[in-house]
Structures are given as C-alpha cells and as structure tokens.
Design an enzyme around this catalytic site. Structure first.
Site, PDB file in Angstrom:
ATOM      1  N   GLU A  99       0.816  -1.222   0.000  1.00 36.69           N
ATOM      2  CA  GLU A  99       0.000   0.000   0.000  1.00 36.69           C
ATOM      3  C   GLU A  99       0.849   1.270   0.000  1.00 36.69           C
ATOM      4  O   GLU A  99       0.531   2.224   0.716  1.00 36.69           O
ATOM      5  CB  GLU A  99      -0.942   0.004   1.219  1.00 36.69           C
ATOM      6  CG  GLU A  99      -1.925  -1.144   1.186  1.00 36.69           C
ATOM      7  CD  GLU A  99      -2.807  -1.214   2.429  1.00 36.69           C
ATOM      8  OE1 GLU A  99      -4.023  -1.257   2.264  1.00 36.69           O
ATOM      9  OE2 GLU A  99      -2.262  -1.246   3.564  1.00 36.69           O
TER      10      GLU A  99
HETATM   11  C1  ACM Z   1      -1.920  -5.472   3.950  1.00 36.34           C
HETATM   12  O1  ACM Z   1      -2.979  -5.971   4.368  1.00 36.34           O
HETATM   13  N1  ACM Z   1      -1.839  -4.173   3.691  1.00 36.34           N
HETATM   14  C2  ACM Z   1      -0.739  -6.280   3.733  1.00 36.34           C
END
Ligand code: ACM
Length: 527
Positions: free
Chosen positions: A338
């Site tokens: 992310e």
């Molecule tokens: C995640 O759940 N951002 C690895």
C-alpha cells in the site's frame, strides 16, 4: 506417504462406549474409562498416517520421561506441560528403559520425516516418540498433548486417569513455512501477550511468527542508532492510547522464547509506506524536512519515506542492521504494501536497494506481494495478501522464480469478521467464516505459481480493532487452527466434514486454557 484411514470399527466402538459414559476404571486397559480416550481422528492438524491399536497407555504418578542429549530440552518442555494438570513429578532423565513412561529418541525416525516430522508409537507399556531433529520431537509432543484428555490443558491439578489411545502415527509437514502474524503497531501488545500467543501457535505446529513491528501509528522496537523511533514514534497507537515498544532485551527474550518452541520470529519494518511513526520521529527523513504529527487513525497509504534522500538509506542500513543482529532466522520482512504515496518510478529502485541492504546484513527479504512489481533478487519471497487468485505482477515474478507465502485476505486474514454480527474486526475483504478459512488449497491457489513455489501459509492478525488478549483469542480461534492445518496436513486429508468434527473436539481444550474462542455455528463443538 500415503494416508491410512483410521480403523472405523475401532473408532465407532469407542464412540459407542463413550455414549454409554462409563466412569469406572477397569483392569482391562482397552475398556478403561473410554469417554476419556481421544481418538486419532480428533487431531488438529491431521497427521499423514495414523493407525489405532486396541491398547491404551495410562500415564501414572511414577512415570518418567526419557530424553537424552539433544532431546533433553524437548523432554523438559513435555514434562513442564504435563505436570500442572497431572500433578505428577515426571522426572526427565536419559535412562532408556523404564516402565510406564515416555521416551523421546533422535534415532530411527526415517529420512522421509525430514526435520520437523516424527513417529509416535503408543503401546500399553509406554509412549515412544522418534524424530530426526528436536523440532520433530517438538511436533510429536504437540500431537501427544492432544491425545491426552482435554483437562491436561488446565493449569491446575485435575483428576485422571491420563490415558492415551494406543497406535502409531507417522507425520511430517506439507509446507516448510507455517506462519501467523501479529500487528503490534496499531495496538501494542506486551511480551507476555506475545508469549501466550506463541504457546497457542505451537500447539498447532505453526513454526513462524511474523511481527508487524512498525506502521503509521507506532514503532515498537528500540533501535539504538535511532532512539526516538521507539521513545517518540512508539508513544501512541490507534485511538490515542499510550502505545509502547520492546526494548532490545525484551525482544531478544521473545525471540528466544519462540525459538524454544521451534518458532522463528520474522520482524517486519514496513516501508516505504506505513512509515508515519518514523517520519514523525525524525524530521530529516521527510522530503520537506518537516516532521508530521503522530497518527492515531486507521487510514492507509498517506505516508512515504523519501526515496531520493541519501539519509533514507543510511537510516535503513542502520535499522535493518540492528534488526538483523536481533534475528536468528533467515528473513527480514520489508513490508512494501500500500505504498500509495510513492510513485512506481520511486518504488521500484527503492525495493531493489532495500533488498541489497537486507542481503548485506546476511538476511533474505520477505515482502508483501506488492513488491512483485519491482525487480526481485533470487531468494526474496513475496507474501500474497490479495483477494483473488490472479495478479499480473505476481505471475511475472513467479515466472522468474519468485516463491510466495499465501495469506489471501479473504481467506487467511484473522481480522476479518466472521459474519455481519461480529463486533470486532473489519470486512473490507469480506466475512470469513471457519469453513471459508479452511476450504482452499494453498498449493494450487495462485494463477501462474507452481506448488513448488509456494513456501507455505500465514494467517495475519491486524489490530486496528483489537485491543486485548481476549480480542486476539476471539479472532484467532478457531480460524488459526484451519490455516495451521492447511500448512501442515497433506492435501489428501482435506475434508471439511471431518475437519469440523476434529476442530469441534478442540473446544474443551480451549476452555481448559481459558481461550476466548468464537463458537461458530458451522462447527459441532464438543462439550
Ligand atoms: C496489507 O494488508 N496491507 C498487507
């Protein structure tokens, strides 16, 4: 190895006797207190082969545990877990022939059992556990614990008799990597809570604990060369509570405790996103030289290390160097997920450089599968957390040889709610009932990733909504047992109708341990 079905005749005879519920202990071992003899068909994870005999072993007050040389430590561990409920002294020594005891041997196991496999033989006279390595003895000890009545798991003295069904079990894991992750960044959990979790995981033959040590909301490990990371960056958590961090001495203690349970700790420093706690602690890590405030919300994707600054790589070299020195295991987890505030043009060379830093400190990099879009070094492993089996970057990296650990968010995430009525957790990846967490095949799940490129499975617990040990228990149990079974048991044993009965048989054990499990309506819970 082949699966030999449990002798049905004997199992149903035991069930019939159990229904009669006789309490009397007779001289005939095969008929003694049948309500308390656990059939091999109740083991979680399912063993590779298990064959019951007509015999029953009874652990008595004079029993000894024989474990010589490198087996002695596992022998001591076994004694320590059997003593509280039995009240027996269970001395551990290296004498190999004695009546009515348990013998642990690092010989005669057979090479097919590998490092973690074991062979367990239970006769009317005793229990013999053989393995090639102490790790295999430890796996076998977990099996043996489950063969005693559930009250063995109580911390206080209980009434016997302490009987074990006779027979033979040969067992070895399907995957080398059988993991669970705990996010100690969103909410901090102290050493005792993590040790409790380690002990729970060990029961199901989980051998890896991934600690998510850093995120936007907190930095949880003391780093001597950058002390404000912990003292300032670790000073809060989601919701604004006081947070916390592990000193290096506490962290070493945790790692050693895990090692004594044959569990490898993998520390994660998430980067280049999920870094607000670090950016808040040191202004010079920010591209604009200004430290942002600490963050106690639950948004993701807003922070990034400054990938163009030299000091970022000095910082990473020093932090990863200290983490590597604290880590006996092969992996440092570099996060990588992310990174919405890092352009691809910045992200890809950053991930390439971080892998070099990890390698320079003698470790291999593990990263969330987002790293698949960067060039990956041989030995770097991706951790898949997507919600569907097809990902072009994963396919392309796999074609070049990258291995994966599987944690599909809609199957393996322990913070997803069970159903709409679950108070804790999230639902962005959907609801995950127990059956969902069990009914998938890690070896054949990802498009373009061969079974031989799947190192194993991991069940992550993110803690945005999780604030106590009771919360951890509730989201983890029973699903962690399902993921652990997917990691350990051969695919040929996969059968929901059998698994749900085996899983249901764990409930009295969890009650004896004080585990706050979710009593899913999908499972026929034993009382
Ligand atoms: C995640 O759940 N951002 C690895």
């Amino acid at each position: 190895m082949t699966v030999r079905p449990y002798p049905r005749r004997l199992a149903s005879a035991l069930t019939a006797l159990a229904v009669c519920g006789g309490l009397a202990v007779t001289a005939d071992a095969a008929q003694a207190a049948p309500r308390q003899v656990v059939p091999y068909s109740h083991l979680v994870p399912a063993p590779v082969t298990a064959s019951q005999s007509g015999a029953t072993f009874t652990l008595g007050p004079a029993a000894r545990i024989s474990a010589a040389g490198a087996a002695a430590e596992v022998g001591q561990y076994l004694a320590s877990v059997l003593r509280p409920a039995t009240g027996y002294p269970l001395p551990v020594d290296s004498r190999s022939s004695h009546a009515a005891g348990i013998t642990l041997l690092l010989s005669g196991a057979g090479p097919e059992l590998g490092d973690e496999g074991y062979r367990l033989e239970v006769t009317g006279n005793g229990v013999t556990l053989r393995a090639n390595k102490p790790a295999g003895l430890f796996s076998g000890v977990q099996t043996l614990r489950q063969l005693f009545p559930a009250s063995i798991d109580s911390g206080k003295r209980q009434r016997g008799p302490w009987q074990v069904q006779g027979g033979t079990i040969s067992d070895a894991p399907r995957f080398a990597y059988r993991g669970a992750m705990l996010d100690v960044a969103r909410h901090f959990f102290g050493v005792d809570a993590v040790k409790r979790y380690i002990d729970q995981l060990a029961r199901y033959k989980v051998n890896t604990l991934h600690l998510h040590l850093t995120d936007d909301q907190g930095w949880r490990i003391a780093i001597n060369s950058w002390p404000k990371l912990a003292t300032y960056g670790g000073s809060t958590q989601v919701g604004g509570g006081k947070g916390g961090y592990y000193t290096q001495a506490q962290y070493r203690d945790l790692v050693a405790y895990a090692q004594s349970r044959f569990i490898t700790v993998i520390p994660e420093m998430d980067m280049p996103g999920h870094t607000n706690a670090a950016l808040a602690s040191y202004a010079e890590l920010n591209c604009n030289g200004v430290a942002p405030p600490l963050y106690t919300g639950t948004e993701v994707g807003f922070s990034s290390l400054c990938t163009g600054k030299d000091i970022t790589y000095k910082f990473l070299d020093e932090v990863i160097g200290e983490l590597a020195a604290l880590t006996p295991g092969p992996y440092i987890h570099i996060g990588g997920d992310e990174a919405h505030s890092t352009t691809d043009a910045d992200y890809k060379p950053f991930i390439a450089r971080v892998q070099q830093i990890v390698a320079a400190h003698g470790k291999k990099a593990l990263g969330w599968h987002d790293i698949s879009k960067a060039a990956l070094q041989p030995g770097t492993v991706g951790q898949f957390w997507g919600t569907g089996p097809t990902d072009a970057n994963v396919q392309a990296a796999a074609a070049k040889g990258t291995h994966y650990v599987l944690s599909p968010a809609n199957l393996a995430y322990l913070d997803m709610k069970y159903d709409a009525s679950t108070k804790l957790g999230q639902n962005w990846a959907g609801y995950i009932e127990v059956r969902d967490s069990y009914n998938w095949n890690p070896g054949g799940y990802l498009t373009g990733v061969n079974a031989s490129q799947v190192d194993g499975v991991e069940a992550p617990l993110w803690t945005e909504t999780i604030t106590s040990t009771a919360d951890i228990d509730y989201m983890v149990f029973p699903r962690v047992a399902a993921i652990a079974e997917l990691g350990w048991s051969p695919a040929s044993t996969h059968n929901w109708d059998q698994f749900k009965v085996r899983l249901g048989s764990q409930a009295p054990r969890w009650k004896a341990q004080g585990v706050n499990y979710y009593a899913s309506p999908q499972v026929p819970w034993a009382s």
